[in-house]
Design a protein around this motif. Structure first.
Motif, PDB file in Angstrom:
ATOM      1  N   ASN A   1     -57.231  50.225 -11.902  1.00 33.90           N
ATOM      2  CA  ASN A   1     -55.882  49.719 -11.704  1.00 33.90           C
ATOM      3  C   ASN A   1     -54.939  50.794 -11.186  1.00 33.90           C
ATOM      4  O   ASN A   1     -54.145  50.571 -10.273  1.00 33.90           O
ATOM      5  CB  ASN A   1     -55.365  49.214 -13.052  1.00 33.90           C
ATOM      6  N   GLN A   2     -55.038  51.932 -11.797  1.00 31.94           N
ATOM      7  CA  GLN A   2     -54.187  53.051 -11.423  1.00 31.94           C
ATOM      8  C   GLN A   2     -54.352  53.349  -9.938  1.00 31.94           C
ATOM      9  O   GLN A   2     -53.385  53.504  -9.202  1.00 31.94           O
ATOM     10  CB  GLN A   2     -54.578  54.270 -12.283  1.00 31.94           C
TER      11      GLN A   2
ATOM     12  N   VAL B   1     -53.269  49.821  -7.732  1.00 34.11           N
ATOM     13  CA  VAL B   1     -52.048  49.034  -7.882  1.00 34.11           C
ATOM     14  C   VAL B   1     -50.778  49.866  -8.005  1.00 34.11           C
ATOM     15  O   VAL B   1     -49.783  49.601  -7.322  1.00 34.11           O
ATOM     16  CB  VAL B   1     -52.149  48.099  -9.105  1.00 34.11           C
ATOM     17  N   SER B   2     -50.810  50.888  -8.849  1.00 35.04           N
ATOM     18  CA  SER B   2     -49.554  51.532  -9.267  1.00 35.04           C
ATOM     19  C   SER B   2     -48.681  51.944  -8.090  1.00 35.04           C
ATOM     20  O   SER B   2     -47.476  51.729  -8.095  1.00 35.04           O
ATOM     21  CB  SER B   2     -49.865  52.753 -10.122  1.00 35.04           C
TER      22      SER B   2
ATOM     23  N   LEU C   1     -46.655  48.925  -6.152  1.00 34.37           N
ATOM     24  CA  LEU C   1     -45.820  47.941  -6.837  1.00 34.37           C
ATOM     25  C   LEU C   1     -44.390  47.884  -6.298  1.00 34.37           C
ATOM     26  O   LEU C   1     -43.803  46.810  -6.178  1.00 34.37           O
ATOM     27  CB  LEU C   1     -45.772  48.226  -8.337  1.00 34.37           C
TER      28      LEU C   1
ATOM     29  N   PRO D   1     -48.261  47.305 -13.672  1.00 28.56           N
ATOM     30  CA  PRO D   1     -49.557  47.479 -12.994  1.00 28.56           C
ATOM     31  C   PRO D   1     -50.593  46.440 -13.434  1.00 28.56           C
ATOM     32  O   PRO D   1     -51.415  46.016 -12.628  1.00 28.56           O
ATOM     33  CB  PRO D   1     -49.997  48.880 -13.412  1.00 28.56           C
TER      34      PRO D   1
END
Ligand code: ARG
Length: 435
Positions: free
Chosen positions: A17-18, A21-22, A25, A80
């Motif tokens: 995810n990091q 996505v982060s 955003l 996230p």
């Protein structure tokens, strides 16, 4: 980490995810209002085709309006875990409306949701950019008018070439910006088609009505083939950034000329202190470094186009997540271009020709050599003979009055007939297009 697509059991490693996505955003938040608009159109259409009731439609539309209101108060925060803005909105609807919220995604995919949101975002930014192009063009036009007949040397190969004028020099940028405006207009026309309903990239089994969402969104036509909808994403992004690059190329030439022509060596123009910065060590410095930053920004916007092209040119047809890097590129491209337009307009509002220095450039009569050859032609001599004669007798050339010289040239576009009035009509045509 529980996900929209999670069917139970599985857990996603936080590093995934990091990584994915982060960073993106913030860019997702920028397209939120456009997702709300497209989701609202989608919901209305679902009611028309009978997939939800009118009462359900009204509840969903009201909840979507709430999303927008929260966003405007900066109270709709993306996390996230939600992956993207589309998921965040769906989660909000589900939390608020329960089963009804979970109905909203029928007949669509995040793949076409992001497509349509980006399309609306780009259309809106193109409109703002056009307004700034025209406002900057108007400022430069006012400058060109004011100094229309102030002589200025024209350069080729960085050397004195022929008499030119401040009006001709600055008028060039007005016309260039108007041309760039036409390019933006054609990009706008490309974006005026609705990809919503392409779903994951192959259409859907439920009987959606794409003509209706197209009307709801005020777009001109349906973008028909769902696979084309998907592969058009990066193509349209690259087109948009290419158009912005055209604007930046115009501004870059302004920046470079401004840097050189305000330097001590040239001194053709003075620039107000309000636009220059100082040095930490040299008390006398007044640097026009804002134009240096503008010049470097030309490279950044060009690189953004390359970025989206490189990320997508070799992908298998259909959706691939590579394309999601486009949001940041578009956001940055529009931000830089719009800011740069403002700064370029500011420059011309704070620039004053130094007539003494400009006229001094005409002391060396060689700048009139081509004009002298043309005079011999007008009295009957073949051009090549006149060229040779003047070339052989350069030292006998007589200085001329530069103002009389530039005013005497009368064909359209020449220093005595710049046709600046034509630009006004072009500006209002771009402001209020007839079609
Ligand atoms: N937010 C994504 C984008 O910008 C859309 C998500 C599509 N996700 C997916 N698993 N197909 O492209």
């Amino acid at each position: 980490m529980k996900k929209l697509w999670s069917k139970g059991g599985e857990t996603l490693h936080p590093a995934v995810n990091q990584y994915m996505v982060s960073r993106t955003l913030a860019a997702d938040a920028a397209i939120l209002p456009f997702d709300v608009a497209a989701s609202t159109a989608h919901v209305r259409m679902l009611a028309t085709v009978g997939l939800i009731t009118n009462a359900e439609r009204d509840q969903l539309v009201a909840a979507l309006a709430e999303v927008l209101a929260l966003h405007e108060r900066e109270a709709f925060v993306l996390t996230p875990e939600q992956e993207d803005v589309h998921t965040a909105i769906e989660s909000f609807l589900s939390e608020k409306l329960g089963a009804l919220g979970r109905k909203v995604h029928v007949g669509r995919s995040r793949n076409d949701q992001v497509l349509v949101a980006l399309r609306l975002y780009v259309l809106s930014e193109l409109e703002g950019t056009m307004a700034e192009i025209l406002s900057t063009a108007e400022k430069i036009l006012a400058f060109a008018r004011k100094h229309e007949f102030v002589p200025m040397p024209g350069f080729t190969h960085m050397q004195h070439a022929m008499p030119s004028s401040v009006g001709q020099w600055s008028g060039a940028f007005v016309e260039a910006l108007l041309n760039d405006g036409e390019v933006l207009k054609s990009v706008r026309a490309q974006h005026d088609q609705n990809p919503l309903g392409a779903a994951a990239g192959f259409g859907t089994g439920v009987p959606i009505d794409r003509e209706e969402t197209t009307r709801e969104l005020g777009l001109k036509k349906v973008q028909v083939n769902p696979i084309f909808c998907q592969i058009s994403r990066a193509k349209f992004d690259a087109l948009t950034l290419a158009a912005l690059s055209q604007v930046m190329m115009t501004l870059g030439r302004i920046a470079n000329d401004a840097i050189i022509f305000t330097s001590q060596e040239f001194g053709f123009f003075a620039v107000d202190r309000a636009l220059t910065t100082g040095s930490s060590i040299m008390p006398q410095k007044q640097n026009l470094d804002i134009m240096e930053v503008l010049r470097a920004n030309v490279a950044i916007v060009a690189s953004l186009q390359l970025r989206v092209q490189m990320a997508a040119h070799n992908l298998l047809s259909g959706y691939n997540k590579d394309v999601k890097i486009d949001k940041e590129a578009l956001l940055e491209g529009f931000r830089i271009t719009r800011d740069s337009l403002v700064v370029a307009g500011l420059l011309f509002e704070h620039l004053t020709p130094n007539e003494e220095r400009l006229l001094a450039a005409f002391k060396d009569a060689e700048i009139f050599a081509a004009d002298q050859a043309n005079r011999l032609v007008m009295s009957g001599m073949p051009f090549r003979d006149a060229y040779r004669k003047v070339g052989e007798e350069l030292s006998t050339l007589k200085p001329e009055d530069p103002v009389t010289n530039i005013r005497s040239k009368k064909h359209l576009g020449a220093t005595g007939n710049l046709g600046l009035e034509r630009y006004e009509a072009a500006i209002s045509e771009l402001k209020h297009p007839r079609s």
